[in-house]
Design a protein around this motif. Structure first.
Motif, PDB file in Angstrom:
ATOM      1  N   ALA A   1       0.829  -1.207   0.000  1.00 31.31           N
ATOM      2  CA  ALA A   1       0.000   0.000   0.000  1.00 31.31           C
ATOM      3  C   ALA A   1       0.863   1.256   0.000  1.00 31.31           C
ATOM      4  O   ALA A   1       0.549   2.242  -0.680  1.00 31.31           O
ATOM      5  CB  ALA A   1      -0.931  -0.004   1.216  1.00 31.31           C
ATOM      6  N   ASP A   2       1.964   1.223   0.749  1.00 28.97           N
ATOM      7  CA  ASP A   2       2.865   2.381   0.800  1.00 28.97           C
ATOM      8  C   ASP A   2       3.562   2.584  -0.543  1.00 28.97           C
ATOM      9  O   ASP A   2       3.753   3.725  -0.987  1.00 28.97           O
ATOM     10  CB  ASP A   2       3.901   2.196   1.908  1.00 28.97           C
ATOM     11  CG  ASP A   2       3.255   2.139   3.288  1.00 28.97           C
ATOM     12  OD1 ASP A   2       2.223   2.791   3.478  1.00 28.97           O
ATOM     13  OD2 ASP A   2       3.786   1.424   4.160  1.00 28.97           O
TER      14      ASP A   2
ATOM     15  N   MET B   1       2.422   1.689  -3.521  1.00 27.67           N
ATOM     16  CA  MET B   1       1.452   2.209  -4.481  1.00 27.67           C
ATOM     17  C   MET B   1       1.134   3.678  -4.205  1.00 27.67           C
ATOM     18  O   MET B   1       0.950   4.472  -5.141  1.00 27.67           O
ATOM     19  CB  MET B   1       0.172   1.374  -4.435  1.00 27.67           C
ATOM     20  CG  MET B   1       0.317  -0.026  -5.035  1.00 27.67           C
ATOM     21  SD  MET B   1       0.798  -0.034  -6.792  1.00 27.67           S
ATOM     22  CE  MET B   1       2.546  -0.411  -6.662  1.00 27.67           C
ATOM     23  N   ASP B   2       1.063   4.057  -2.924  1.00 22.77           N
ATOM     24  CA  ASP B   2       0.845   5.469  -2.584  1.00 22.77           C
ATOM     25  C   ASP B   2       1.970   6.327  -3.134  1.00 22.77           C
ATOM     26  O   ASP B   2       1.741   7.426  -3.654  1.00 22.77           O
ATOM     27  CB  ASP B   2       0.747   5.644  -1.066  1.00 22.77           C
ATOM     28  CG  ASP B   2      -0.580   5.149  -0.501  1.00 22.77           C
ATOM     29  OD1 ASP B   2      -1.520   4.926  -1.300  1.00 22.77           O
ATOM     30  OD2 ASP B   2      -0.676   4.984   0.727  1.00 22.77           O
ATOM     31  N   ALA B   3       3.207   5.837  -3.001  1.00 25.75           N
ATOM     32  CA  ALA B   3       4.368   6.598  -3.478  1.00 25.75           C
ATOM     33  C   ALA B   3       4.351   6.745  -5.000  1.00 25.75           C
ATOM     34  O   ALA B   3       4.609   7.822  -5.538  1.00 25.75           O
ATOM     35  CB  ALA B   3       5.663   5.920  -3.025  1.00 25.75           C
TER      36      ALA B   3
ATOM     37  N   ASN C   1       1.732   6.567  -7.013  1.00 27.62           N
ATOM     38  CA  ASN C   1       0.631   7.448  -7.406  1.00 27.62           C
ATOM     39  C   ASN C   1       0.953   8.907  -7.100  1.00 27.62           C
ATOM     40  O   ASN C   1       0.608   9.802  -7.890  1.00 27.62           O
ATOM     41  CB  ASN C   1      -0.656   7.024  -6.704  1.00 27.62           C
ATOM     42  CG  ASN C   1      -1.297   5.806  -7.346  1.00 27.62           C
ATOM     43  OD1 ASN C   1      -1.541   5.767  -8.545  1.00 27.62           O
ATOM     44  ND2 ASN C   1      -1.561   4.787  -6.554  1.00 27.62           N
ATOM     45  N   TYR C   2       1.621   9.148  -5.986  1.00 28.43           N
ATOM     46  CA  TYR C   2       2.034  10.517  -5.650  1.00 28.43           C
ATOM     47  C   TYR C   2       3.003  11.048  -6.705  1.00 28.43           C
ATOM     48  O   TYR C   2       2.884  12.202  -7.150  1.00 28.43           O
ATOM     49  CB  TYR C   2       2.695  10.537  -4.274  1.00 28.43           C
ATOM     50  CG  TYR C   2       3.336  11.876  -3.940  1.00 28.43           C
ATOM     51  CD1 TYR C   2       2.580  12.908  -3.400  1.00 28.43           C
ATOM     52  CD2 TYR C   2       4.695  12.103  -4.185  1.00 28.43           C
ATOM     53  CE1 TYR C   2       3.160  14.147  -3.111  1.00 28.43           C
ATOM     54  CE2 TYR C   2       5.284  13.323  -3.904  1.00 28.43           C
ATOM     55  CZ  TYR C   2       4.506  14.338  -3.362  1.00 28.43           C
ATOM     56  OH  TYR C   2       5.077  15.556  -3.089  1.00 28.43           O
TER      57      TYR C   2
ATOM     58  N   GLU D   1       0.968  11.881  -9.839  1.00 27.11           N
ATOM     59  CA  GLU D   1       0.134  13.076  -9.688  1.00 27.11           C
ATOM     60  C   GLU D   1       0.958  14.354  -9.662  1.00 27.11           C
ATOM     61  O   GLU D   1       0.493  15.411 -10.097  1.00 27.11           O
ATOM     62  CB  GLU D   1      -0.701  12.958  -8.408  1.00 27.11           C
ATOM     63  CG  GLU D   1      -1.768  11.869  -8.491  1.00 27.11           C
ATOM     64  CD  GLU D   1      -2.372  11.544  -7.137  1.00 27.11           C
ATOM     65  OE1 GLU D   1      -1.985  12.222  -6.146  1.00 27.11           O
ATOM     66  OE2 GLU D   1      -3.218  10.629  -7.053  1.00 27.11           O
TER      67      GLU D   1
ATOM     68  N   LYS E   1      -1.788  -4.240  -7.926  1.00 28.03           N
ATOM     69  CA  LYS E   1      -2.669  -3.068  -7.919  1.00 28.03           C
ATOM     70  C   LYS E   1      -2.090  -1.899  -8.712  1.00 28.03           C
ATOM     71  O   LYS E   1      -2.610  -0.781  -8.634  1.00 28.03           O
ATOM     72  CB  LYS E   1      -2.925  -2.623  -6.477  1.00 28.03           C
ATOM     73  CG  LYS E   1      -3.567  -3.682  -5.597  1.00 28.03           C
ATOM     74  CD  LYS E   1      -4.929  -4.117  -6.131  1.00 28.03           C
ATOM     75  CE  LYS E   1      -5.579  -5.139  -5.209  1.00 28.03           C
ATOM     76  NZ  LYS E   1      -6.895  -5.602  -5.735  1.00 28.03           N
TER      77      LYS E   1
ATOM     78  N   HIS F   1      -5.320  -4.980   3.568  1.00 28.49           N
ATOM     79  CA  HIS F   1      -3.996  -4.423   3.817  1.00 28.49           C
ATOM     80  C   HIS F   1      -3.830  -3.888   5.236  1.00 28.49           C
ATOM     81  O   HIS F   1      -2.770  -4.051   5.847  1.00 28.49           O
ATOM     82  CB  HIS F   1      -3.695  -3.320   2.800  1.00 28.49           C
ATOM     83  CG  HIS F   1      -3.623  -3.809   1.392  1.00 28.49           C
ATOM     84  ND1 HIS F   1      -2.574  -4.563   0.924  1.00 28.49           N
ATOM     85  CD2 HIS F   1      -4.493  -3.680   0.343  1.00 28.49           C
ATOM     86  CE1 HIS F   1      -2.774  -4.864  -0.345  1.00 28.49           C
ATOM     87  NE2 HIS F   1      -3.927  -4.335  -0.727  1.00 28.49           N
ATOM     88  N   GLN F   2      -4.844  -3.238   5.785  1.00 28.11           N
ATOM     89  CA  GLN F   2      -4.716  -2.675   7.136  1.00 28.11           C
ATOM     90  C   GLN F   2      -4.555  -3.772   8.172  1.00 28.11           C
ATOM     91  O   GLN F   2      -3.703  -3.684   9.061  1.00 28.11           O
ATOM     92  CB  GLN F   2      -5.927  -1.808   7.470  1.00 28.11           C
ATOM     93  CG  GLN F   2      -5.903  -0.438   6.804  1.00 28.11           C
ATOM     94  CD  GLN F   2      -7.004   0.468   7.328  1.00 28.11           C
ATOM     95  OE1 GLN F   2      -8.150   0.054   7.482  1.00 28.11           O
ATOM     96  NE2 GLN F   2      -6.653   1.707   7.615  1.00 28.11           N
TER      97      GLN F   2
ATOM     98  N   GLN G   1      -1.006  -5.399   7.676  1.00 26.25           N
ATOM     99  CA  GLN G   1       0.110  -4.570   8.133  1.00 26.25           C
ATOM    100  C   GLN G   1       0.172  -4.522   9.643  1.00 26.25           C
ATOM    101  O   GLN G   1       1.254  -4.611  10.239  1.00 26.25           O
ATOM    102  CB  GLN G   1      -0.021  -3.153   7.557  1.00 26.25           C
ATOM    103  CG  GLN G   1       1.200  -2.280   7.810  1.00 26.25           C
ATOM    104  CD  GLN G   1       1.228  -1.054   6.903  1.00 26.25           C
ATOM    105  OE1 GLN G   1       0.490  -0.979   5.927  1.00 26.25           O
ATOM    106  NE2 GLN G   1       2.083  -0.106   7.240  1.00 26.25           N
TER     107      GLN G   1
END
Length: 396
Positions: free
Chosen positions: A132-133, A135-137, A139-140, A143, A165, A340-341, A344
Motif C-alpha cells: 500500500a505504501d 502504491m501510494d508513493a 501514485n504521488y 500526480e 494493484k 492491507h490494514q 500490516q
C-alpha cells in the motif's frame, strides 16, 4: 521536464525513461535507482546483481550523477572474499564492483536487506515496505509529475504481490521475478566463495541486456526471453504494457549515445537453482558436505539444526489454535492479499512479539508470513489476531 526512470528493487531496479523509444527530449534525463537489499556474505547475490545492473546502465551512456545506488557494500572487503575488491555475478565472471557509486551504503533506512519476501511486503534492514505504501508513493509521483515513464524490475519471492494493484494508466511498467504465491530462485553457487553469485530472474534479464543490442530490443522481447529462461517461477508483467514496446535502451541507457556492443557469454551448464528462502540452509549443507574437519562439522550441524527451528510455524500453530481454526489450512492456503490494514497491523505486531526478521537468525520467519494473510483474508478481526499473539508469542 519529462524524465524516464528505471527502478530495480531487491534487486529492485527502477528505471525512469523518456516519452519516446527512439528519441530523447533535450531537457529530459534518464534516472536509474538500484536498490540491493541484503547484507552478509550468504546474501552475496543481491549486491552482485545490483553492481551488474550499474555496469549495464553505465556502459550504455547514463552518467553516474543520474544513477542512485543503494547497497550495504560489505562484499568487496569482506574477510570471506577470496578476491578482495572484486565482486562477480556469474561463474568465472568479470568484476562488476569496479566503479560502482557509493550513494547510500551501510545501515541506511529504507533499503531492502533480505531477499526473503512475504506477500505485500519487502523487508529492509530496519523497516518494511508494504504494498500500500509503495502504491501510494508511485501514485504521488504520477500526480506530481515526478517522472515521464517508469519501469520496475523486482527480484523477490512473491514479488508479484507488490504490483497487482499497479494502475495501467500512469505510465508505469513493472516485471517481477515471481507471481504472488511463489519463491524466486538463487543461482550460480560458487565453491570458492561458498555462496550464490546471482538470482535467476535478475541474472536472466541482466545477461540478456549484456548480449543484446538494446537499441533494437524492446522491453516486451526481453520480458519474453526472461520469462522463458526463468523456468522456476512465473515472471510477471504489470501496469501499462504499451511501454513494453519501447526499446530497452530508452530505460537502460542514453538513446543519443552509441549503445554498448553486445557481449558474448558462454552458457552455464548447471546454474544450481535454489529457492531463495532455502539459501542459508543450502549453503550450510554444502559446507557440511565438503569439510573434513570435525569441529567444523559440529559447527555446521549445529547451525543447520538451529535454522530449522527458526520458523514462525510454532507461533502460527498456537495462534490458529487460539482462534480455534485448523492450523494446516492456514499454513497451506495462499490467498490474495486485499485486507492491507489488517495484514500490516498483524505483521508489525508479529515482528515485535514473535520473530523480528531484521535479526539475522530470524530472517527465515519471513517465509511463512502468508499465514497472516490467510488469517486476515479469513475474516478474523484484527484485534483478535493481535490478542492471540500477545497470548502465545511471549516465548520469544
Amino acid at each position: 521536464m519529462f524524465t524516464s526512470t528505471l527502478a530495480l528493487l531487491g534487486l529492485s531496479l527502477g528505471l525512469v525513461a523518456n516519452a519516446f523509444p527512439t528519441q530523447q527530449s533535450e531537457n529530459g534525463k534518464n534516472w536509474v535507482v538500484i536498490v540491493a537489499g541484503s547484507n552478509g556474505w550468504y546474501n552475496y547475490r543481491h549486491q552482485a546483481d545490483a553492481c551488474h545492473a550499474y555496469q549495464i546502465v553505465h556502459k550504455n551512456g547514463i552518467p553516474d550523477e543520474q544513477i542512485v545506488v543503494m547497497m550495504y557494500d560489505d562484499l568487496a572487503t569482506n574477510e570471506q572474499n577470496p578476491t578482495p575488491g572484486v565482486v562477480i555475478n556469474r561463474p568465472n565472471g568479470t568484476d562488476v564492483y569496479k566503479g560502482v557509486p557509493k550513494d547510500y551504503t551501510g545501515d541506511v533506512s529504507g533499503r531492502k536487506i533480505e531477499h526473503f519476501k512475504s506477500p505485500g511486503l519487502l523487508a529492509f534492514p530496519n523497516d518494511d515496505l508494504h504494498v500500500a505504501d509503495l502504491m501510494d508513493a508511485v501514485n504521488y509521483m504520477h500526480e506530481n509529475k515526478k517522472y515521464g515513464k517508469l519501469v520496475f524490475y523486482i527480484e523477490a519471492c512473491e514479488s508479484g504481490s507488490m504490483m497487482t494493484k499497479l494502475p495501467a494508466d500512469i505510465d508505469v511498467y513493472a516485471t517481477t521475478a515471481a507471481n504472488s504465491h511463489e519463491s524466486s530462485y538463487a543461482c550460480y553457487y560458487d565453491d570458492k566463495r561458498e555462496t550464490y553469485l546471482g538470482d535467476w530472474y535478475s541474472v536472466n534479464w541482466l545477461e540478456d541486456s549484456d548480449v543484446e543490442d538494446l537499441s533494437k530490443e524492446t522491453l516486451i522481447k526481453q520480458f519474453k526471453i526472461v520469462r522463458s529462461h526463468t523456468n522456476t517461477s512465473h515472471v510477471m508483467q504489470f501496469g501499462n504494457k504499451t511501454l513494453a514496446h519501447m526499446k530497452v535502451i530508452a530505460f537502460q541507457g542514453n538513446v543519443n549515445a552509441k549503445p554498448a556492443p553486445p557481449m558474448t557469454l558462454q552458457p552455464v551448464e548447471d546454474p544450481d537453482l535454489t529457492p531463495s528462502p532455502d539459501v542459508p540452509l543450502a549453503i550450510l549443507k554444502r559446507k557440511l558436505m565438503r569439510t573434513n574437519d570435525l569441529s567444523a562439522t559440529k559447527k555446521y550441524f549445529s547451525q543447520i539444526t538451529s535454522d530449522l527451528k527458526v520458523t514462525d510455524r510454532k507461533c502460527v500453530y498456537f495462534l490458529t489454535f487460539f482462534l480455534e481454526i485448523m492450523t494446516q489450512r492456514i499454513l497451506s492456503a495462499k490467498l490474495d492479499l486485499t485486507q492491507h490494514q489488517c495484514y500490516q497491523a498483524a505483521v508489525n505486531h508479529y515482528k515485535i512479539r514473535c520473530f523480528n526478521w531484521h535479526i539475522t537468525e530470524y530472517e527465515y520467519a519471513l517465509r511463512h508470513l502468508y499465514a497472516l494473510v490467510n488469517l486476515c483474508e479469513g475474516g478474523y478481526p484484527t484485534d483478535s489476531i493481535l490478542m492471540a499473539m500477545e497470548s502465545v508469542c511471549h516465548f520469544n
